[in-house]
Design a protein around this motif. Structure first.
Motif, mmCIF file in Angstrom:
data_model
loop_
_atom_site.group_PDB
_atom_site.id
_atom_site.type_symbol
_atom_site.label_atom_id
_atom_site.label_comp_id
_atom_site.label_asym_id
_atom_site.label_seq_id
_atom_site.Cartn_x
_atom_site.Cartn_y
_atom_site.Cartn_z
ATOM 1 N N LYS A 15 -4.467 29.359 -69.809
ATOM 2 C CA LYS A 15 -4.018 29.039 -71.172
ATOM 3 C C LYS A 15 -3.228 27.741 -71.193
ATOM 4 C CE LYS A 15 -3.713 33.777 -72.848
ATOM 5 N NZ LYS A 15 -2.798 34.860 -73.214
ATOM 6 N N LEU A 16 -2.342 27.577 -70.214
ATOM 7 C CA LEU A 16 -1.550 26.348 -70.142
ATOM 8 C C LEU A 16 -2.441 25.126 -69.944
ATOM 9 C CD1 LEU A 16 1.368 27.663 -67.925
ATOM 10 C CD2 LEU A 16 1.589 26.864 -70.287
ATOM 11 N N ILE A 17 -3.398 25.236 -69.050
ATOM 12 C CA ILE A 17 -4.300 24.115 -68.779
ATOM 13 C C ILE A 17 -5.113 23.784 -70.026
ATOM 14 C CG2 ILE A 17 -6.314 23.381 -67.436
ATOM 15 C CD1 ILE A 17 -5.098 25.109 -65.103
ATOM 16 N N GLU A 18 -5.651 24.814 -70.673
ATOM 17 C CA GLU A 18 -6.442 24.595 -71.879
ATOM 18 C C GLU A 18 -5.610 23.970 -72.999
ATOM 19 O OE1 GLU A 18 -8.062 28.516 -72.434
ATOM 20 O OE2 GLU A 18 -9.563 28.210 -70.853
ATOM 21 N N ALA A 19 -4.302 24.232 -72.998
ATOM 22 C CA ALA A 19 -3.401 23.645 -73.994
ATOM 23 C C ALA A 19 -2.920 22.250 -73.590
ATOM 24 C CB ALA A 19 -2.204 24.567 -74.216
ATOM 25 N N GLY A 20 -3.363 21.780 -72.435
ATOM 26 C CA GLY A 20 -2.980 20.446 -71.981
ATOM 27 C C GLY A 20 -1.625 20.381 -71.302
ATOM 28 N N LYS A 21 -1.067 21.511 -70.954
ATOM 29 C CA LYS A 21 0.241 21.538 -70.298
ATOM 30 C C LYS A 21 0.047 21.443 -68.785
ATOM 31 C CE LYS A 21 2.454 23.890 -74.073
ATOM 32 N NZ LYS A 21 3.296 24.963 -74.528
ATOM 33 N N VAL A 22 -0.303 20.224 -68.354
ATOM 34 C CA VAL A 22 -0.643 19.956 -66.959
ATOM 35 C C VAL A 22 0.074 18.702 -66.501
ATOM 36 C CG1 VAL A 22 -2.520 19.366 -65.365
ATOM 37 C CG2 VAL A 22 -2.928 20.994 -67.220
ATOM 38 N N GLU A 23 0.624 18.759 -65.314
ATOM 39 C CA GLU A 23 1.192 17.585 -64.650
ATOM 40 C C GLU A 23 0.170 17.149 -63.606
ATOM 41 O OE1 GLU A 23 3.713 14.586 -64.147
ATOM 42 O OE2 GLU A 23 4.237 16.230 -65.489
ATOM 43 N N ARG A 24 -0.437 16.006 -63.838
ATOM 44 C CA ARG A 24 -1.509 15.532 -62.956
ATOM 45 C C ARG A 24 -0.932 14.706 -61.809
ATOM 46 N NH1 ARG A 24 -5.976 17.119 -65.461
ATOM 47 N NH2 ARG A 24 -5.900 17.334 -67.710
ATOM 48 N N ASP A 25 -0.186 15.364 -60.979
ATOM 49 C CA ASP A 25 0.449 14.710 -59.850
ATOM 50 C C ASP A 25 -0.456 14.805 -58.628
ATOM 51 O OD1 ASP A 25 0.765 17.462 -59.712
ATOM 52 O OD2 ASP A 25 2.918 17.385 -59.948
ATOM 53 N N VAL A 26 -0.005 14.255 -57.525
ATOM 54 C CA VAL A 26 -0.828 14.233 -56.315
ATOM 55 C C VAL A 26 -0.358 15.273 -55.303
ATOM 56 C CG1 VAL A 26 -1.545 11.833 -56.608
ATOM 57 C CG2 VAL A 26 0.514 12.345 -55.315
ATOM 58 N N ARG A 27 -1.202 15.546 -54.357
ATOM 59 C CA ARG A 27 -1.064 16.646 -53.410
ATOM 60 C C ARG A 27 0.353 16.851 -52.856
ATOM 61 N NH1 ARG A 27 -5.039 19.067 -50.095
ATOM 62 N NH2 ARG A 27 -4.014 20.403 -48.603
ATOM 63 N N ASP A 28 0.966 15.836 -52.370
ATOM 64 C CA ASP A 28 2.241 15.997 -51.666
ATOM 65 C C ASP A 28 3.469 16.021 -52.570
ATOM 66 O OD1 ASP A 28 0.881 16.126 -49.238
ATOM 67 O OD2 ASP A 28 0.925 13.954 -48.986
ATOM 68 N N ASP A 29 3.285 15.988 -53.867
ATOM 69 C CA ASP A 29 4.419 15.956 -54.790
ATOM 70 C C ASP A 29 5.099 17.310 -54.983
ATOM 71 O OD1 ASP A 29 4.123 13.260 -55.225
ATOM 72 O OD2 ASP A 29 3.118 13.477 -57.166
ATOM 73 N N TRP A 30 4.453 18.405 -54.623
ATOM 74 C CA TRP A 30 4.987 19.723 -54.948
ATOM 75 C C TRP A 30 6.357 19.969 -54.323
ATOM 76 C CZ3 TRP A 30 5.346 22.674 -58.687
ATOM 77 C CH2 TRP A 30 5.722 24.003 -58.583
ATOM 78 N N SER A 31 6.597 19.470 -53.133
ATOM 79 C CA SER A 31 7.904 19.700 -52.507
ATOM 80 C C SER A 31 9.035 19.109 -53.347
ATOM 81 C CB SER A 31 7.945 19.142 -51.084
ATOM 82 O OG SER A 31 7.711 17.758 -51.093
ATOM 83 N N GLU A 32 8.742 18.042 -54.077
ATOM 84 C CA GLU A 32 9.740 17.430 -54.958
ATOM 85 C C GLU A 32 9.750 18.048 -56.355
ATOM 86 O OE1 GLU A 32 9.335 13.184 -55.043
ATOM 87 O OE2 GLU A 32 8.981 13.098 -52.883
ATOM 88 N N HIS A 33 8.615 18.550 -56.793
ATOM 89 C CA HIS A 33 8.481 19.050 -58.160
ATOM 90 C C HIS A 33 8.754 20.544 -58.307
ATOM 91 C CE1 HIS A 33 5.648 15.516 -59.409
ATOM 92 N NE2 HIS A 33 6.805 15.106 -58.946
ATOM 93 N N ALA A 34 8.714 21.274 -57.204
ATOM 94 C CA ALA A 34 8.914 22.725 -57.263
ATOM 95 C C ALA A 34 10.315 23.052 -57.788
ATOM 96 C CB ALA A 34 8.733 23.337 -55.875
ATOM 97 N N PRO A 35 10.423 24.080 -58.625
ATOM 98 C CA PRO A 35 11.747 24.472 -59.114
ATOM 99 C C PRO A 35 12.668 24.886 -57.963
ATOM 100 C CG PRO A 35 10.013 25.565 -60.358
ATOM 101 C CD PRO A 35 9.358 24.899 -59.195
ATOM 102 N N SER A 36 13.928 24.570 -58.092
ATOM 103 C CA SER A 36 14.921 24.972 -57.094
ATOM 104 C C SER A 36 15.229 26.464 -57.258
ATOM 105 C CB SER A 36 16.209 24.166 -57.281
ATOM 106 O OG SER A 36 16.840 24.553 -58.503
ATOM 107 N N LYS A 37 15.908 27.027 -56.305
ATOM 108 C CA LYS A 37 16.313 28.440 -56.400
ATOM 109 C C LYS A 37 17.194 28.661 -57.634
ATOM 110 C CE LYS A 37 14.179 29.537 -52.709
ATOM 111 N NZ LYS A 37 12.824 30.027 -52.882
ATOM 112 N N ASP A 38 18.080 27.719 -57.917
ATOM 113 C CA ASP A 38 18.931 27.835 -59.114
ATOM 114 C C ASP A 38 18.106 27.794 -60.396
ATOM 115 O OD1 ASP A 38 21.247 28.078 -57.624
ATOM 116 O OD2 ASP A 38 21.795 25.953 -57.820
ATOM 117 N N GLN A 39 17.102 26.922 -60.438
ATOM 118 C CA GLN A 39 16.233 26.866 -61.612
ATOM 119 C C GLN A 39 15.438 28.161 -61.767
ATOM 120 O OE1 GLN A 39 14.355 23.176 -60.352
ATOM 121 N NE2 GLN A 39 15.141 22.130 -62.190
#
Length: 115
Positions: A15-39
């Protein structure tokens, strides 16, 4: 294997993808983009564990319910699906023999890339 595909989360991701709620980042970005434990904790406090679980393609019914240990394979930051997260979880799922999760991730990537 106790971890299996969380179908509710898969539907949420689609549903999110179909609504355009996508961050088109590259493979290695997840370590920086992942929510923190506090988030993560803040999201759970505001929206409940059920909504938190919808951001994870893996679930383990053998783990204590409504604990972070019962969900795995996150795919976004609580507002958008991150392409880098889906790539990462596809790889990890394949490494650990979670074929249903790997296949779902592949389909999500195809959906994201079809735009």
């Amino acid at each position: 294997m106790a971890v299996r595909l969380n179908r509710k989360a898969l539907a949420h991701a689609r549903k999110l993808i179909e609504a355009g709620k996508v961050e088109r980042d590259v493979r290695d970005d997840w370590s920086e983009h992942a929510p923190s434990k506090d988030q993560e904790n803040s999201f759970i406090d505001k929206h409940g564990f059920g909504n938190f679980a919808e951001w994870h393609l893996g679930r383990d019914d053998e783990k204590s319910k409504e604990t972070k240990g019962s969900v795995s394979f996150p795919f976004g930051d609580f507002s958008k699906v991150h392409r880098c997260a889906v790539i990462s979880l596809e790889s990890r799922a394949a490494q650990h023999g979670h074929d249903d999760i790997r296949d779902a991730a592949k389909k999500l990537l195809e959906l994201m890339d079809s735009d």
